[in-house]
Design a protein around this motif. Sequence first.
Motif, PDB file in Angstrom:
ATOM      1  N   LYS A   1      13.239  43.498  16.297  1.00 28.85           N
ATOM      2  CA  LYS A   1      12.899  44.073  17.751  1.00 28.85           C
ATOM      3  C   LYS A   1      13.120  42.620  18.837  1.00 28.85           C
ATOM      4  O   LYS A   1      13.143  43.014  19.903  1.00 28.85           O
TER       5      LYS A   1
ATOM      6  N   TRP B   1       8.645  49.611  22.818  1.00 30.56           N
ATOM      7  CA  TRP B   1       8.633  50.177  21.606  1.00 30.56           C
ATOM      8  C   TRP B   1       7.294  49.826  20.981  1.00 30.56           C
ATOM      9  O   TRP B   1       6.730  50.653  19.929  1.00 30.56           O
TER      10      TRP B   1
ATOM     11  N   LEU C   1      25.458  36.120  12.455  1.00 32.23           N
ATOM     12  CA  LEU C   1      24.464  36.404  13.574  1.00 32.23           C
ATOM     13  C   LEU C   1      24.930  36.056  14.878  1.00 32.23           C
ATOM     14  O   LEU C   1      24.725  36.710  15.785  1.00 32.23           O
TER      15      LEU C   1
ATOM     16  N   ALA D   1       8.705  32.639  14.301  1.00 33.70           N
ATOM     17  CA  ALA D   1      10.242  32.578  14.360  1.00 33.70           C
ATOM     18  C   ALA D   1      10.778  31.569  15.287  1.00 33.70           C
ATOM     19  O   ALA D   1      11.677  30.742  14.944  1.00 33.70           O
ATOM     20  N   LEU D   2      10.249  31.568  16.464  1.00 32.05           N
ATOM     21  CA  LEU D   2      10.971  30.868  17.636  1.00 32.05           C
ATOM     22  C   LEU D   2      10.522  29.370  17.423  1.00 32.05           C
ATOM     23  O   LEU D   2      11.298  28.358  17.499  1.00 32.05           O
TER      24      LEU D   2
ATOM     25  N   THR E   1      11.924  36.738   6.869  1.00 31.37           N
ATOM     26  CA  THR E   1      11.065  36.916   7.880  1.00 31.37           C
ATOM     27  C   THR E   1      10.870  38.442   8.199  1.00 31.37           C
ATOM     28  O   THR E   1      11.402  39.266   7.474  1.00 31.37           O
ATOM     29  N   PRO E   2       9.541  38.719   8.802  1.00 27.48           N
ATOM     30  CA  PRO E   2       9.166  40.235   9.086  1.00 27.48           C
ATOM     31  C   PRO E   2      10.201  41.048   9.382  1.00 27.48           C
ATOM     32  O   PRO E   2      10.940  40.522  10.643  1.00 27.48           O
TER      33      PRO E   2
ATOM     34  N   GLU F   1      24.918  32.768   9.046  1.00 21.38           N
ATOM     35  CA  GLU F   1      24.515  32.322  10.479  1.00 21.38           C
ATOM     36  C   GLU F   1      25.827  32.662  11.524  1.00 21.38           C
ATOM     37  O   GLU F   1      25.548  32.857  12.459  1.00 21.38           O
TER      38      GLU F   1
ATOM     39  N   LEU G   1       3.963  36.433  15.240  1.00 19.01           N
ATOM     40  CA  LEU G   1       5.235  36.710  14.424  1.00 19.01           C
ATOM     41  C   LEU G   1       6.397  36.172  15.162  1.00 19.01           C
ATOM     42  O   LEU G   1       7.344  35.670  14.552  1.00 19.01           O
ATOM     43  N   PHE G   2       6.353  36.575  16.608  1.00 19.73           N
ATOM     44  CA  PHE G   2       7.413  36.088  17.326  1.00 19.73           C
ATOM     45  C   PHE G   2       7.589  34.607  17.296  1.00 19.73           C
ATOM     46  O   PHE G   2       8.671  33.951  17.468  1.00 19.73           O
TER      47      PHE G   2
ATOM     48  N   LEU H   1      16.369  30.184  18.168  1.00 22.52           N
ATOM     49  CA  LEU H   1      16.004  31.088  17.053  1.00 22.52           C
ATOM     50  C   LEU H   1      16.118  30.480  15.628  1.00 22.52           C
ATOM     51  O   LEU H   1      15.304  30.649  14.815  1.00 22.52           O
ATOM     52  N   ILE H   2      17.373  30.319  15.423  1.00 23.47           N
ATOM     53  CA  ILE H   2      17.715  29.506  14.025  1.00 23.47           C
ATOM     54  C   ILE H   2      17.089  28.278  13.637  1.00 23.47           C
ATOM     55  O   ILE H   2      16.520  28.183  12.732  1.00 23.47           O
TER      56      ILE H   2
ATOM     57  N   GLY I   1      11.599  28.220  13.768  1.00 16.80           N
ATOM     58  CA  GLY I   1      13.161  28.738  13.523  1.00 16.80           C
ATOM     59  C   GLY I   1      13.174  29.872  12.274  1.00 16.80           C
ATOM     60  O   GLY I   1      12.301  29.772  11.562  1.00 16.80           O
ATOM     61  N   ILE I   2      14.325  30.233  11.957  1.00 11.75           N
ATOM     62  CA  ILE I   2      14.176  31.172  10.594  1.00 11.75           C
ATOM     63  C   ILE I   2      15.580  30.622   9.657  1.00 11.75           C
ATOM     64  O   ILE I   2      15.758  31.195   8.494  1.00 11.75           O
ATOM     65  N   HIS I   3      15.843  29.546   9.832  1.00 13.28           N
ATOM     66  CA  HIS I   3      16.484  28.522   8.798  1.00 13.28           C
ATOM     67  C   HIS I   3      15.786  28.573   7.680  1.00 13.28           C
ATOM     68  O   HIS I   3      14.473  27.989   7.822  1.00 13.28           O
ATOM     69  N   SER I   4      16.394  28.528   6.582  1.00  9.39           N
ATOM     70  CA  SER I   4      15.748  28.156   5.172  1.00  9.39           C
ATOM     71  C   SER I   4      15.403  26.673   5.112  1.00  9.39           C
ATOM     72  O   SER I   4      15.996  25.795   5.853  1.00  9.39           O
TER      73      SER I   4
ATOM     74  N   LEU J   1      20.295  39.453   8.665  1.00  8.37           N
ATOM     75  CA  LEU J   1      19.349  38.489   8.167  1.00  8.37           C
ATOM     76  C   LEU J   1      19.010  38.619   6.741  1.00  8.37           C
ATOM     77  O   LEU J   1      18.767  37.354   6.108  1.00  8.37           O
TER      78      LEU J   1
ATOM     79  N   GLY K   1      20.675  32.080   0.908  1.00  6.60           N
ATOM     80  CA  GLY K   1      20.095  30.693   0.888  1.00  6.60           C
ATOM     81  C   GLY K   1      20.133  30.267   2.149  1.00  6.60           C
ATOM     82  O   GLY K   1      19.600  28.991   2.383  1.00  6.60           O
ATOM     83  N   VAL K   2      20.621  30.657   3.359  1.00  4.27           N
ATOM     84  CA  VAL K   2      20.745  30.036   4.774  1.00  4.27           C
ATOM     85  C   VAL K   2      19.439  30.159   5.507  1.00  4.27           C
ATOM     86  O   VAL K   2      19.114  29.522   6.328  1.00  4.27           O
ATOM     87  N   LEU K   3      18.914  31.537   5.325  1.00  9.07           N
ATOM     88  CA  LEU K   3      17.792  32.055   6.178  1.00  9.07           C
ATOM     89  C   LEU K   3      16.603  32.195   5.237  1.00  9.07           C
ATOM     90  O   LEU K   3      16.486  32.454   4.050  1.00  9.07           O
ATOM     91  N   ARG K   4      15.513  31.722   5.949  1.00  5.04           N
ATOM     92  CA  ARG K   4      14.151  32.172   5.198  1.00  5.04           C
ATOM     93  C   ARG K   4      13.643  33.816   5.489  1.00  5.04           C
ATOM     94  O   ARG K   4      14.214  33.834   6.351  1.00  5.04           O
TER      95      ARG K   4
ATOM     96  N   MET L   1      11.996  38.775  24.461  1.00  8.34           N
ATOM     97  CA  MET L   1      11.671  39.068  23.378  1.00  8.34           C
ATOM     98  C   MET L   1      10.122  39.844  23.326  1.00  8.34           C
ATOM     99  O   MET L   1       9.969  40.762  22.820  1.00  8.34           O
TER     100      MET L   1
ATOM    101  N   LEU M   1      10.134  43.283  11.874  1.00  3.84           N
ATOM    102  CA  LEU M   1       9.755  43.333  13.168  1.00  3.84           C
ATOM    103  C   LEU M   1      10.570  42.344  13.929  1.00  3.84           C
ATOM    104  O   LEU M   1      10.621  42.541  15.090  1.00  3.84           O
ATOM    105  N   LEU M   2      10.883  41.408  13.264  1.00  2.18           N
ATOM    106  CA  LEU M   2      11.500  40.069  14.008  1.00  2.18           C
ATOM    107  C   LEU M   2      12.820  40.672  14.640  1.00  2.18           C
ATOM    108  O   LEU M   2      13.254  40.352  15.794  1.00  2.18           O
TER     109      LEU M   2
ATOM    110  N   ILE N   1      14.443  39.879  18.662  1.00  2.00           N
ATOM    111  CA  ILE N   1      15.983  39.181  18.735  1.00  2.00           C
ATOM    112  C   ILE N   1      16.468  40.160  19.846  1.00  2.00           C
ATOM    113  O   ILE N   1      17.125  39.675  20.575  1.00  2.00           O
TER     114      ILE N   1
END
Lengths: 191, 191
Positions: free
Chosen positions: A153, B165, A84, B184-185, A147-148, A81, B180-181, A185-186, B188-191, A135, A142-145, B158, A150-151, A155
């Motif tokens: 792009k 692209w 990032l 995430a937003l 994600t696809p 984290e 997808l975006f 985002l997080i 969040g992307i936290h686990s 990421l 274990g901090v982040l889940r 975003m 393309l995310l 960010i």
Amino acid sequence: MTATYETNRGRIIAVAAELFARNGYHATGIAELGRAVGLGRGALYHYIGSKESVLYAISKDQVDKMNAYAEQVLDSGLDAEAALREMARGLLRNIAVHRAEWTVFFREYNALTGDRRDRVIAARERYEGYWRQALDYGVRSGVLRPTPRLLVKGILGMLNYTYLWFTSEGELSPEELADLFMDALINGIHS
Amino acid sequence: MTATYETNRGRIIAVAAELFARNGYHATGIAELGRAVGLGRGALYHYIGSKESVLYAISKDQVDKMNAYAEQVLDSGLDAEAALREMARGLLRNIAVHRAEWTVFFREYNALTGDRRDRVIAARERYEGYWRQALDYGVRSGVLRPTPRLLVKGILGMLNYTYLWFTSEGELSPEELADLFMDALINGIHS
């Protein structure tokens, strides 16, 4: 390459970035650049070769710096984290200082041809790769889940787009703005 | 304004967007645009007046459409999360279809002057306002947490950045990319 040579070349490229950002790459002539830096055609050629090589330097130098910074952050032992957040801060700080260069890069990099074009695209892809690494590192630790892909792009869009509107004379510093975006985002914006 | 007049004008603006996106606004002459659409100077003038009025139409038409779409979404009775997702889908769908127009807008809108420039900026600000309304609505209805005003610039970054692209021939549709975006937003992307 002496230190004076590098200093002069750097100054020419910075002035060119301002001119290209204000008037457009195609609309700015080499003679105009020469007048702006106070050098004749021959002296200018000694430092930069061609107009396209100036566009290349403007585009590539900042991306190279961001790649070096990302490597440094990813090697620093910060948790995912924090890494990032630090990468976001570094990018927004650089965009705030080199707004002309980023404006020219996003607007005009399509004017690059051949090898130069390929090298800039490769450097950009490397930079995206570092974000993906950060990421992935977050997921592994274990901090982040997960994600696809393309995310990244998205960010980078969030951060890069600041070249269009952010000024460091505003209410927030680049670091505070980076934190604001990364917080959303997080942690998400869900209540 | 007859239907034929509007159809012809629309076609000229679409062709101009492609030309400006490929070769740049300043580098594209009115004569070149005339050749591309098969019209002489007089006929072209009848439809578009000046080159700057074409740039204005390219920039303003899509933003106007997005404003109309956002109003419609915000009036539709969707809950705040669904409204945000729908606004993101609408924007990415429009960018995917009108990529040339968005490219020209982001690259060249600085070339607009006077009233035209003011009107485009006002339309953009209105669009940002709708996003802020959607976020506020989410906070009022208890779905979203309060977030700083500048987050809207990040969300739009975003989404807008996709003009550089995204192609709808890729792995995802514009709607899937928007989801997808927004996933995430919002979460969040936290686990």
